[in-house]
Structures are given as structure tokens and as C-alpha cells.
Scaffold this motif. Structure first.
Motif, PDB file in Angstrom:
ATOM      1  N   ARG A  30     -42.284  70.139  30.531  1.00  0.00           N
ATOM      2  CA  ARG A  30     -40.907  69.647  30.604  1.00  0.00           C
ATOM      3  C   ARG A  30     -40.419  68.975  29.339  1.00  0.00           C
ATOM      4  NH1 ARG A  30     -40.063  71.158  35.365  1.00  0.00           N
ATOM      5  NH2 ARG A  30     -41.394  70.654  37.132  1.00  0.00           N
ATOM      6  N   LYS A  34     -37.708  64.907  30.057  1.00  0.00           N
ATOM      7  CA  LYS A  34     -37.550  65.308  31.451  1.00  0.00           C
ATOM      8  C   LYS A  34     -38.787  65.034  32.313  1.00  0.00           C
ATOM      9  CE  LYS A  34     -34.164  68.981  30.776  1.00  0.00           C
ATOM     10  NZ  LYS A  34     -33.978  70.442  30.813  1.00  0.00           N
ATOM     11  N   ILE A 110     -43.124  70.547  20.814  1.00  0.00           N
ATOM     12  CA  ILE A 110     -41.985  71.460  20.673  1.00  0.00           C
ATOM     13  C   ILE A 110     -40.949  71.184  21.759  1.00  0.00           C
ATOM     14  CG2 ILE A 110     -41.285  73.881  20.878  1.00  0.00           C
ATOM     15  CD1 ILE A 110     -44.076  74.560  19.594  1.00  0.00           C
ATOM     16  N   ARG A 111     -41.423  71.006  23.003  1.00  0.00           N
ATOM     17  CA  ARG A 111     -40.477  70.798  24.100  1.00  0.00           C
ATOM     18  C   ARG A 111     -39.882  69.389  24.098  1.00  0.00           C
ATOM     19  NH1 ARG A 111     -43.392  74.456  27.830  1.00  0.00           N
ATOM     20  NH2 ARG A 111     -42.299  76.456  27.629  1.00  0.00           N
ATOM     21  N   ALA A 113     -38.821  67.878  21.202  1.00  0.00           N
ATOM     22  CA  ALA A 113     -38.024  67.666  19.984  1.00  0.00           C
ATOM     23  C   ALA A 113     -36.534  67.598  20.256  1.00  0.00           C
ATOM     24  CB  ALA A 113     -38.312  68.763  18.968  1.00  0.00           C
ATOM     25  N   ALA A 114     -36.085  68.250  21.330  1.00  0.00           N
ATOM     26  CA  ALA A 114     -34.649  68.256  21.604  1.00  0.00           C
ATOM     27  C   ALA A 114     -34.190  66.925  22.178  1.00  0.00           C
ATOM     28  CB  ALA A 114     -34.310  69.371  22.584  1.00  0.00           C
ATOM     29  N   PHE A 160     -44.365  78.119  18.924  1.00  0.00           N
ATOM     30  CA  PHE A 160     -42.983  78.222  19.405  1.00  0.00           C
ATOM     31  C   PHE A 160     -42.672  79.649  19.871  1.00  0.00           C
ATOM     32  CE2 PHE A 160     -38.444  78.829  18.900  1.00  0.00           C
ATOM     33  CZ  PHE A 160     -37.888  77.633  19.296  1.00  0.00           C
ATOM     34  N   VAL A 164     -44.175  79.154  23.657  1.00  0.00           N
ATOM     35  CA  VAL A 164     -43.032  78.488  24.302  1.00  0.00           C
ATOM     36  C   VAL A 164     -41.982  79.526  24.696  1.00  0.00           C
ATOM     37  CG1 VAL A 164     -41.192  76.780  24.041  1.00  0.00           C
ATOM     38  CG2 VAL A 164     -43.480  76.275  23.199  1.00  0.00           C
ATOM     39  N   LEU A 165     -41.413  80.247  23.720  1.00  0.00           N
ATOM     40  CA  LEU A 165     -40.459  81.290  24.113  1.00  0.00           C
ATOM     41  C   LEU A 165     -41.189  82.549  24.591  1.00  0.00           C
ATOM     42  CD1 LEU A 165     -37.478  80.891  21.648  1.00  0.00           C
ATOM     43  CD2 LEU A 165     -37.870  79.870  23.873  1.00  0.00           C
ATOM     44  N   ASP A 167     -42.007  85.463  23.354  1.00  0.00           N
ATOM     45  CA  ASP A 167     -41.190  86.655  23.206  1.00  0.00           C
ATOM     46  C   ASP A 167     -41.350  87.236  21.807  1.00  0.00           C
ATOM     47  OD1 ASP A 167     -38.854  88.211  24.424  1.00  0.00           O
ATOM     48  OD2 ASP A 167     -38.032  87.627  22.469  1.00  0.00           O
TER      49      ASP A 167
ATOM     50  N   GLU B  33     -28.589  73.554  26.275  1.00  0.00           N
ATOM     51  CA  GLU B  33     -28.416  72.985  27.604  1.00  0.00           C
ATOM     52  C   GLU B  33     -27.466  71.797  27.627  1.00  0.00           C
ATOM     53  OE1 GLU B  33     -31.744  72.900  30.914  1.00  0.00           O
ATOM     54  OE2 GLU B  33     -31.795  71.075  29.727  1.00  0.00           O
ATOM     55  N   LYS B  34     -27.621  70.900  26.640  1.00  0.00           N
ATOM     56  CA  LYS B  34     -26.814  69.675  26.657  1.00  0.00           C
ATOM     57  C   LYS B  34     -25.444  69.833  26.004  1.00  0.00           C
ATOM     58  CE  LYS B  34     -30.577  66.334  26.810  1.00  0.00           C
ATOM     59  NZ  LYS B  34     -31.293  65.320  26.007  1.00  0.00           N
ATOM     60  N   LEU B 109     -31.827  76.851  17.733  1.00  0.00           N
ATOM     61  CA  LEU B 109     -32.929  77.522  18.430  1.00  0.00           C
ATOM     62  C   LEU B 109     -34.012  76.517  18.827  1.00  0.00           C
ATOM     63  CD1 LEU B 109     -34.419  80.175  19.245  1.00  0.00           C
ATOM     64  CD2 LEU B 109     -35.382  80.189  16.939  1.00  0.00           C
ATOM     65  N   ILE B 110     -34.418  75.687  17.873  1.00  0.00           N
ATOM     66  CA  ILE B 110     -35.476  74.707  18.127  1.00  0.00           C
ATOM     67  C   ILE B 110     -35.037  73.727  19.219  1.00  0.00           C
ATOM     68  CG2 ILE B 110     -36.725  72.747  17.130  1.00  0.00           C
ATOM     69  CD1 ILE B 110     -36.654  74.367  14.428  1.00  0.00           C
ATOM     70  N   ARG B 111     -33.809  73.240  19.121  1.00  0.00           N
ATOM     71  CA  ARG B 111     -33.329  72.245  20.094  1.00  0.00           C
ATOM     72  C   ARG B 111     -33.013  72.871  21.446  1.00  0.00           C
ATOM     73  NH1 ARG B 111     -30.700  68.838  15.966  1.00  0.00           N
ATOM     74  NH2 ARG B 111     -32.275  67.255  15.471  1.00  0.00           N
ATOM     75  N   ALA B 113     -35.054  75.241  22.886  1.00  0.00           N
ATOM     76  CA  ALA B 113     -36.267  75.813  23.486  1.00  0.00           C
ATOM     77  C   ALA B 113     -36.768  75.034  24.690  1.00  0.00           C
ATOM     78  CB  ALA B 113     -37.377  75.904  22.445  1.00  0.00           C
ATOM     79  N   ALA B 114     -36.449  73.727  24.748  1.00  0.00           N
ATOM     80  CA  ALA B 114     -36.944  72.914  25.857  1.00  0.00           C
ATOM     81  C   ALA B 114     -36.160  73.183  27.128  1.00  0.00           C
ATOM     82  CB  ALA B 114     -36.847  71.433  25.506  1.00  0.00           C
ATOM     83  N   GLY B 115     -34.921  73.606  26.982  1.00  0.00           N
ATOM     84  CA  GLY B 115     -34.059  73.747  28.150  1.00  0.00           C
ATOM     85  C   GLY B 115     -33.984  75.184  28.644  1.00  0.00           C
ATOM     86  N   GLN B 117     -34.433  78.631  28.714  1.00  0.00           N
ATOM     87  CA  GLN B 117     -35.267  79.560  27.938  1.00  0.00           C
ATOM     88  C   GLN B 117     -34.515  80.850  27.644  1.00  0.00           C
ATOM     89  OE1 GLN B 117     -39.138  79.787  27.590  1.00  0.00           O
ATOM     90  NE2 GLN B 117     -38.966  77.603  27.334  1.00  0.00           N
ATOM     91  N   ALA B 120     -32.343  80.486  24.501  1.00  0.00           N
ATOM     92  CA  ALA B 120     -33.184  80.412  23.310  1.00  0.00           C
ATOM     93  C   ALA B 120     -33.835  81.767  23.009  1.00  0.00           C
ATOM     94  CB  ALA B 120     -34.252  79.331  23.488  1.00  0.00           C
ATOM     95  N   LYS B 121     -34.301  82.443  24.047  1.00  0.00           N
ATOM     96  CA  LYS B 121     -34.915  83.761  23.840  1.00  0.00           C
ATOM     97  C   LYS B 121     -33.917  84.758  23.276  1.00  0.00           C
ATOM     98  CE  LYS B 121     -38.586  83.977  27.229  1.00  0.00           C
ATOM     99  NZ  LYS B 121     -39.178  84.641  28.378  1.00  0.00           N
ATOM    100  N   LEU B 124     -33.441  83.900  19.609  1.00  0.00           N
ATOM    101  CA  LEU B 124     -34.599  84.319  18.806  1.00  0.00           C
ATOM    102  C   LEU B 124     -34.572  85.838  18.603  1.00  0.00           C
ATOM    103  CD1 LEU B 124     -37.306  83.659  17.395  1.00  0.00           C
ATOM    104  CD2 LEU B 124     -38.428  83.875  19.610  1.00  0.00           C
ATOM    105  N   HIS B 125     -34.214  86.533  19.657  1.00  0.00           N
ATOM    106  CA  HIS B 125     -34.137  87.982  19.616  1.00  0.00           C
ATOM    107  C   HIS B 125     -33.108  88.453  18.580  1.00  0.00           C
ATOM    108  CE1 HIS B 125     -33.860  92.061  21.334  1.00  0.00           C
ATOM    109  NE2 HIS B 125     -35.095  91.810  21.686  1.00  0.00           N
ATOM    110  N   ARG B 128     -34.340  87.637  15.037  1.00  0.00           N
ATOM    111  CA  ARG B 128     -35.448  88.511  14.659  1.00  0.00           C
ATOM    112  C   ARG B 128     -34.938  89.907  14.320  1.00  0.00           C
ATOM    113  NH1 ARG B 128     -37.978  89.045  19.375  1.00  0.00           N
ATOM    114  NH2 ARG B 128     -39.161  87.122  19.212  1.00  0.00           N
TER     115      ARG B 128
END
Lengths: 192, 192
Positions: A30, A34, A110-111, A113-114, A160, A164-165, A167, B33-34, B109-111, B113-115, B117, B120-121, B124-125, B128
Motif C-alpha cells: 500500500r 495508505k 517505490i509505493r 514516494a507519492a 518499478f 510494481v507495474l 509490465d 490518483e490524487k 509516472l513515479i508518483r 505507481a502507488a495508486g 495501476q 500508470a501502466k 509506461l506503455h 516505452r
């Protein structure tokens, strides 16, 4: 009337270990912000009060649960064969992440940092110091701190994408191929 | 009676650009998310309704605001001098991050990743694919996708330490030294 099983009440060390294991899993899933003591207590099978009794605050529980054990972390990694060091680091990192099922301080970092930057910064600081102290035993380049921090950043980035992702090519790659790729980058970062 | 300044009402393209600029900043600061459409509208100086009119949902606004412009991204990076490619990538990345004041898709992206997914995915896609398509114009190794993904992970990790947590040797390092270090790792990842 029934009473709690003796094992559960009479083994505080075991309960403490269960709390730390649950904390590692919940913080990694989380992120710091969270995660709740309530959920950690539930997963550890103890009361909320017992967690607070042992660790006082979420911040302190996070710090304790996330501090890596240096002996475990560097087991089999640090020895005099410097040329083999990059592969040993890569292998140890990949095996650790693959076997932790996500409950690793790097994932929690990583989770986190936000959200609460202070908790994440404190954890990054701990991981960096532990790593730098360890590698200082076998390497003595004048810019060792910068090299270790760069290697840490590289491993954070790989975690990451892959864990985490989860993917893309890095996530789909067999562990052996990832170890080969990491060995090459770690060699450049640490030894070149 | 007063009426809104003509410039503001008669230039929808300008408003749209202001919304996208505000979205990039807010998503990077707060993560997907936020971030709220309300805050993005406020920073862009437009109504909530206008943002919804142009972009429908937060998800769609995120996707549009975060899709990098390939021409801008690769300007001056892709040319026939392959030996100089790692330094051009490193320089472009560091300059982009230093001048964006944090409003960069990699930071978002980094911020994120916690929320959520999925958001963020998806990002990243996109990053990439944009990167892989670009580098495919000048490189043709059979494992290009894996190399580009590894380079992306490396840059994400460096951004994590230097720009998101902004702590430690990587964060304190002058831009020139960072470019030198990144040039070496990117060379290993892309060309070796």
C-alpha cells in the motif's frame, strides 16, 4: 471458559516477528501513507494495542520493519573476487525480489514516494547507507557513495517496471536474462 | 456590465494548451490518483466544465497531457552518429528534467505507481512505445525493446532519487557529472 492458546500469549518475540512480517507486506502493498496499523495487526493476528505497545507509531514500525539486516543482505555477495561482484549483486537482488512476493523494502519505497516524502526519504537514506557501508568493505573508489547511489537508482527503476507495474519486456524477461543484463550495468556503474 | 476578456473566450486552442500545461504539473505533483480536474481547471484559469468539455474524463486528460511529442522528445538525439547517441540521450534527459520543474511524464509516472495501476501502466506503455519507435530509427539490435525498457527503468530510477525524493548523492550531483554517469550506463545498456 476458553483462554488464548499459550503459544500466542507466551511468545512475545514470535508475535513481534509476526508484526514485522505483516508490516513489510502491508507497507510494500500500500505504501507508507495508505498502510494502517489496524491492517498490519489483523494480518499478524494480534491486537492493534499490541502493535502500538511494541512499536509506538506507524513511523517507528516502518523504520524497524524496513531496516535491512546487513548480514542477510550481503550474504554471499561480499568477497575478495571483485570481478564477480556485479553478478553476485545482480543474482542476490533478483532472487530476493522474486522470493519476497513483493514484500521488499525497495517495493515499499517505490509505493511510498507519492505520499509521505519524509517516510520515503528516511527509507532511501537507510537503504543507501546500508549498501554503501557494505560495499565499502570490498571497494575503495573515492566516489563510492555516488556509484552505490546510481546502482541503487538502477535497481529501483528495474523493480518499478518488473515488480510494481509488472509490465513490459523487463517484467516478461526470465530471471536469468535479467541477471545477465543487470550484471553488465552494475559492472559499468560500480567498477568502470 | 463587464464581460470576459476576448482573448480568454475567443482562443480555445490557447485554453486547451493551458489545461494541458496545468494537467502536466498537477499530475506530476500529486500522481494520477490524487490529482483532481478541479485543481487542474483552477491552475489553468478555466472552469471545471470546460475541462470536461474538452477532455471528458481525468483518464483521458491524463493520457493526452502525458503523451510525449515525439519530435520534441528526440530533437537533436537521433542522428547517424551512433557512438555519440548515449551522451545525446543523457544530455536531453537531464536538460528536460532540470527545465521542467518537475512537470514531466516520468515524474507523474513515479508518483502514480502507488495508486491507480492502470493509469500508470498505460503511461509506461506509451512512454516505452514512443521511445522504442524512436530508437528503432537508428538502432537495429534484435533485443531493442528489452534494451530500451532497461534504459527507461534506469532513467526512472535516477528521476526517483534526484527529482522525486531529491535526496542523496544523485540529487546533489552537478548536471554535468550526472550526464557523464548516465552516458556510461546508457552506452552499456543500448550498445554493448
Amino acid at each position: 471458559m476458553s483462554h488464548p492458546a499459550p503459544k500466542r500469549t507466551r511468545d512475545p518475540a514470535r508475535k513481534q516477528a509476526a508484526i514485522l512480517t505483516a508490516a513489510r507486506a502491508v507497507f510494500a502493498e500500500r505504501g507508507y501513507e495508505k498502510a494502517t496499523i489496524r491492517e498490519i495487526a489483523r494480518r499478524a493476528g494480534v491486537t492493534h494495542g499490541l502493535v502500538v505497545l511494541h512499536f509506538a507509531t506507524k513511523e517507528q514500525l516502518f523504520a524497524t520493519a524496513m531496516t535491512p539486516d546487513q548480514d542477510t543482505l550481503f550474504q554471499g555477495v561480499l568477497d575478495d573476487d571483485i570481478d564477480g561482484l556485479p553478478r553476485r549483486i545482480a543474482t542476490s537482488f533478483v532472487h530476493r525480489l522474486e522470493s519476497s512476493q513483493g514484500a521488499d523494502p525497495v517495493i515499499a519505497l517505490i509505493r511510498s514516494a507519492a505520499g509521505d516524502q519524509q517516510a520515503a526519504k528516511a527509507l532511501l537514506h537507510t537503504l543507501r547507507r546500508t549498501a554503501t557501508d557494505g560495499y565499502a568493505k570490498v571497494l575503495d573508489s573515492p566516489d563510492l557513495a555516488a556509484r552505490v547511489d546510481t546502482m541503487g537508482a538502477h535497481l529501483i527503476g528495474v523493480a518499478f517496471s518488473r515488480y510494481v507495474l509488472a509490465d513490459g519486456p523487463l517484467a516478461a524477461m526470465p530471471a536469468g536474462e535479467l541477471i545477465d543484463r543487470l550484471t553488465a550495468t552494475i559492472r559499468t556503474i560500480l567498477l568502470n
